[in-house]
Design a protein around this motif. Structure first.
Motif, PDB file in Angstrom:
ATOM      1  N   GLU A 211       0.834  -1.209   0.000  1.00  0.00           N
ATOM      2  CA  GLU A 211       0.000   0.000   0.000  1.00  0.00           C
ATOM      3  C   GLU A 211       0.863   1.251   0.000  1.00  0.00           C
ATOM      4  OE1 GLU A 211      -3.758   1.513  -0.449  1.00  0.00           O
ATOM      5  OE2 GLU A 211      -3.114  -0.592  -0.379  1.00  0.00           O
ATOM      6  N   VAL A 212       1.997   1.213   0.723  1.00  0.00           N
ATOM      7  CA  VAL A 212       2.922   2.354   0.726  1.00  0.00           C
ATOM      8  C   VAL A 212       3.457   2.604  -0.679  1.00  0.00           C
ATOM      9  CG1 VAL A 212       5.228   3.074   1.470  1.00  0.00           C
ATOM     10  CG2 VAL A 212       3.590   2.244   3.155  1.00  0.00           C
ATOM     11  N   SER A 213       3.842   1.538  -1.386  1.00  0.00           N
ATOM     12  CA  SER A 213       4.352   1.690  -2.750  1.00  0.00           C
ATOM     13  C   SER A 213       3.286   2.279  -3.662  1.00  0.00           C
ATOM     14  CB  SER A 213       4.823   0.334  -3.288  1.00  0.00           C
ATOM     15  OG  SER A 213       5.868  -0.182  -2.497  1.00  0.00           O
ATOM     16  N   ARG A 214       2.038   1.839  -3.489  1.00  0.00           N
ATOM     17  CA  ARG A 214       0.951   2.356  -4.321  1.00  0.00           C
ATOM     18  C   ARG A 214       0.732   3.847  -4.076  1.00  0.00           C
ATOM     19  NH1 ARG A 214      -4.232   3.668  -4.236  1.00  0.00           N
ATOM     20  NH2 ARG A 214      -4.424   3.315  -1.991  1.00  0.00           N
ATOM     21  N   LEU A 215       0.745   4.248  -2.807  1.00  0.00           N
ATOM     22  CA  LEU A 215       0.523   5.655  -2.483  1.00  0.00           C
ATOM     23  C   LEU A 215       1.685   6.526  -2.967  1.00  0.00           C
ATOM     24  CD1 LEU A 215      -1.005   5.425   1.113  1.00  0.00           C
ATOM     25  CD2 LEU A 215      -2.195   5.773  -1.053  1.00  0.00           C
ATOM     26  N   ARG A 216       2.903   5.992  -2.866  1.00  0.00           N
ATOM     27  CA  ARG A 216       4.069   6.762  -3.343  1.00  0.00           C
ATOM     28  C   ARG A 216       3.994   6.992  -4.849  1.00  0.00           C
ATOM     29  NH1 ARG A 216       8.989   7.684  -1.316  1.00  0.00           N
ATOM     30  NH2 ARG A 216       9.880   7.096  -3.330  1.00  0.00           N
ATOM     31  N   ALA A 217       3.468   6.010  -5.575  1.00  0.00           N
ATOM     32  CA  ALA A 217       3.411   6.117  -7.031  1.00  0.00           C
ATOM     33  C   ALA A 217       2.282   7.029  -7.509  1.00  0.00           C
ATOM     34  CB  ALA A 217       3.246   4.734  -7.648  1.00  0.00           C
ATOM     35  N   ALA A 218       1.337   7.339  -6.635  1.00  0.00           N
ATOM     36  CA  ALA A 218       0.198   8.174  -7.018  1.00  0.00           C
ATOM     37  C   ALA A 218       0.643   9.613  -7.270  1.00  0.00           C
ATOM     38  CB  ALA A 218      -0.876   8.142  -5.935  1.00  0.00           C
ATOM     39  N   GLN A 236      -1.844   7.284   6.246  1.00  0.00           N
ATOM     40  CA  GLN A 236      -1.862   8.643   5.720  1.00  0.00           C
ATOM     41  C   GLN A 236      -0.467   9.071   5.323  1.00  0.00           C
ATOM     42  OE1 GLN A 236      -4.087  11.768   7.492  1.00  0.00           O
ATOM     43  NE2 GLN A 236      -5.287  10.417   8.793  1.00  0.00           N
ATOM     44  N   PRO A 237      -0.322   9.666   4.127  1.00  0.00           N
ATOM     45  CA  PRO A 237       0.996  10.204   3.737  1.00  0.00           C
ATOM     46  C   PRO A 237       1.300  11.471   4.519  1.00  0.00           C
ATOM     47  CG  PRO A 237      -0.645  10.724   2.071  1.00  0.00           C
ATOM     48  CD  PRO A 237      -1.334   9.848   3.082  1.00  0.00           C
ATOM     49  N   LEU A 238       2.565  11.695   4.810  1.00  0.00           N
ATOM     50  CA  LEU A 238       3.012  12.859   5.555  1.00  0.00           C
ATOM     51  C   LEU A 238       3.909  13.707   4.657  1.00  0.00           C
ATOM     52  CD1 LEU A 238       3.973  11.106   8.921  1.00  0.00           C
ATOM     53  CD2 LEU A 238       1.794  12.155   8.325  1.00  0.00           C
ATOM     54  N   GLY A 239       3.758  15.000   4.730  1.00  0.00           N
ATOM     55  CA  GLY A 239       4.588  15.890   3.934  1.00  0.00           C
ATOM     56  C   GLY A 239       3.819  17.131   3.547  1.00  0.00           C
ATOM     57  N   VAL A 240       4.532  18.072   2.976  1.00  0.00           N
ATOM     58  CA  VAL A 240       3.955  19.351   2.571  1.00  0.00           C
ATOM     59  C   VAL A 240       4.234  19.552   1.086  1.00  0.00           C
ATOM     60  CG1 VAL A 240       4.012  21.860   2.926  1.00  0.00           C
ATOM     61  CG2 VAL A 240       4.272  20.315   4.879  1.00  0.00           C
ATOM     62  N   GLY A 241       3.249  20.094   0.367  1.00  0.00           N
ATOM     63  CA  GLY A 241       3.452  20.403  -1.037  1.00  0.00           C
ATOM     64  C   GLY A 241       3.496  19.191  -1.942  1.00  0.00           C
ATOM     65  N   GLY A 242       2.869  18.087  -1.537  1.00  0.00           N
ATOM     66  CA  GLY A 242       2.822  16.901  -2.385  1.00  0.00           C
ATOM     67  C   GLY A 242       4.030  16.002  -2.280  1.00  0.00           C
ATOM     68  N   ARG A 243       5.071  16.398  -1.550  1.00  0.00           N
ATOM     69  CA  ARG A 243       6.261  15.563  -1.379  1.00  0.00           C
ATOM     70  C   ARG A 243       6.057  14.654  -0.177  1.00  0.00           C
ATOM     71  NH1 ARG A 243      11.597  15.602  -3.015  1.00  0.00           N
ATOM     72  NH2 ARG A 243      13.060  14.622  -1.566  1.00  0.00           N
ATOM     73  N   VAL A 244       6.132  13.352  -0.389  1.00  0.00           N
ATOM     74  CA  VAL A 244       5.906  12.380   0.676  1.00  0.00           C
ATOM     75  C   VAL A 244       7.190  12.186   1.475  1.00  0.00           C
ATOM     76  CG1 VAL A 244       5.293  10.008   1.215  1.00  0.00           C
ATOM     77  CG2 VAL A 244       4.103  11.205  -0.619  1.00  0.00           C
TER      78      VAL A 244
END
Length: 510
Positions: A211-218, A236-244
């Motif tokens: 699931e982490v790989s899928r979210l990173r590729a989105a 939930q992804p963490l980060g600001v400005g779309g950068r995970v």
């Protein structure tokens, strides 16, 4: 959390009295009050209502026992919190048959005395609901304030505080329901556990890798819900400005309630800011530089990059890739890993990367440290690292497909055929040549097509090469023309067939 039936009963001015329902009756949550004189109000209920009635449609004496049994059974099955019977209106007292039926159905039965209007009961439940909501908000704000204070001590403190707040029920679960087993994980961008509460929850990180790989590729990473081992996991992804920069995972035996989601979202926001402004550790900085080099985002040909080039591995360099992380068990034994001198290493896009001088043998060093296959590029200049990474990926795919510990890009076919080498190329060849491969005489047809194409369509030369009569070759080629969907006179289609034949031949040799 809605008020309980016990809280309504303990309101002195209402004068309510519990007549049936058992010892657990007072713990039932009351979500609303419904007044109904219908003989079957259940189609209009959602569950959790305290149903009030005067029994005005019931015959004197309370009605037939069978009818009362059906009535109470239906209310209990609908999830009603209880039945309130208004005495002194149509019936002077609560009918004994109704008390017995409610007891058998396990439905709490409350007597509402004549002087108490039903509207008073409804107002009291509304007041208790508002009070519970206010207390819930107050607790949620207090919990968020404690999370904010924890953020001043770092992301580990936020993980521990979030776990503690969820576990003790400050997210809106009452003591009457009991507490649930919660666990919280802060994951690195590649899915490795960074902090866990409790600590043994770190072992759950492996379940979330896909699931982490899928979210990173989105393109626009968003949250996800996962079910595992009978638990509901919020990721939930963490980060600001779309950068995970990481992921927050929260698991429990049930899904998140509204207040719990608010608390988890607050923790995610705090950790996103913390990760965004955190000073990277030396290893993370090296991995970040390495990722930028492999992606071609750093131009080392510019003059201002001289100092950076001097700090990087000395060319020619090779790129070594592995799916498995280092530091895990290999053949039953945990192998410690230290990158060879002058090499850069990191976990990038779910793969372990080692870049270093050819003389340091990065491929061999990585193969000794991981329990899986390794792909190694050809030697390259620093400016050619993106291309070297692509070569290492091809080599890794070949190594994994053949079950080999290490494959070098120099061992693979070059040119356009090299781009299609491996499982993907064989699949393409099988698809293109499927009409011929499905025939009983597939070997003769494939050989005739190859000879015909290699001789550029000259019958005599192709027949001599194959050792057959030219009329036999003409018969086979005519049959091939009927079986294949394309036109053999089309140069593009002939090229596609030729590449497929070569890939099929190379696969047969391995």
């Amino acid at each position: 959390m809605p008020p309980t039936l016990g809280a309504v009963l303990r309101t002195p001015r209402l004068g309510l009295r519990l007549r049936a329902g058992g010892p657990d009756a007072e713990g039932r949550p009351v979500r609303w009050v419904a007044i109904s004189e219908l003989t079957d109000p259940t189609p209009y209920l959602e569950g959790g209502e305290l149903v009030l009635t005067t029994g005005i449609r019931w015959p004197e004496g309370g009605g037939e026992e069978a009818d009362l049994a059906d009535y109470t059974r239906r209310l209990a099955a609908s999830g009603a919190a209880g039945l309130g019977f208004g005495s002194g209106v149509a019936h002077e007292h609560v009918p004994p048959a109704l008390v017995a039926a409610a007891e058998r159905a396990g439905l709490p039965l409350i007597e509402v005395p004549g002087p108490t209007p039903f509207i008073a009961v409804g107002k009291e439940v509304s007041r208790l609901l508002a009070q519970e909501e206010y207390e819930g908000l107050t607790q949620a704000f207090a919990a968020q304030r404690r999370l904010t204070q924890a953020a001043l001590r770092g992301d580990r403190a936020v993980v521990e505080r979030l776990s503690a707040e969820l576990a003790k029920g400050t997210a809106g679960r009452s003591r009457a329901e009991g507490t649930s087993h919660w666990w919280v994980l802060l994951l690195d961008p590649d899915g490795r556990a960074r902090h866990a509460a409790p600590e043994d929850a770190a072992a759950r990180a492996g379940e979330l890798t896909g699931e982490v790989s899928r979210l990173r590729a989105a393109r626009r990473p968003s949250g996800a819900s996962v079910s595992s081992r009978g638990e509901s996991i919020s990721l939930q992804p963490l980060g600001v400005g779309g950068r995970v920069r990481g992921f927050l995972a929260v698991g429990a035996a049930h899904g998140l309630g509204a207040d719990e989601r608010t608390l988890v979202n607050a923790a995610a926001s705090l950790m996103s800011l913390e990760l965004e402004h955190r000073v990277p550790e030396e290893g993370e900085l090296a991995a970040g530089v390495l990722e930028a080099l492999l992606d071609g985002e750093l131009d080392l040909r510019e003059g201002h990059a001289d100092r950076l080039s001097a700090a990087l591995p000395r060319p020619p360099v090779v790129v070594a890739l592995a799916e498995a992380p280092v530091g895990e068990e290999k053949e039953g034994e945990e192998i410690p890993f230290r990158a060879p001198r002058g090499c850069l290493t990191g976990r990038i896009a779910g793969r372990t990367v080692l870049v270093g001088p050819e003389s340091a043998a990065p491929g061999e060093a990585l193969a000794e440290a991981v329990a899986g296959s390794v792909g190694v590029s050809r030697p390259s200049a620093l400016e050619g690292l993106p291309a070297a990474r692509a070569e290492a990926e091809r080599a890794l795919e070949a190594a994994a497909g053949e079950g080999r510990a290490l494959v070098r890009a120099s061992e693979l076919a070059g040119g356009f055929l090299g781009l299609l080498d491996g499982r993907a190329g064989r699949r393409m060849a099988d698809e293109v040549l499927a009409p011929l491969l499905e025939q009983r005489s597939s070997e003769d047809l494939i050989a005739s097509l190859r000879g015909y194409l290699s001789a550029a369509g000259r019958w005599d030369a192709a027949a001599e090469q194959l050792g057959i009569h030219r009329h036999t070759l003409r018969y086979r080629i005519n049959r091939i023309r009927k079986l294949l969907p394309g036109d053999l006179s089309d140069p593009d289609y002939r090229t596609e067939l030729w590449i497929a034949l070569r890939l099929l031949e190379d696969a047969a040799k391995r």
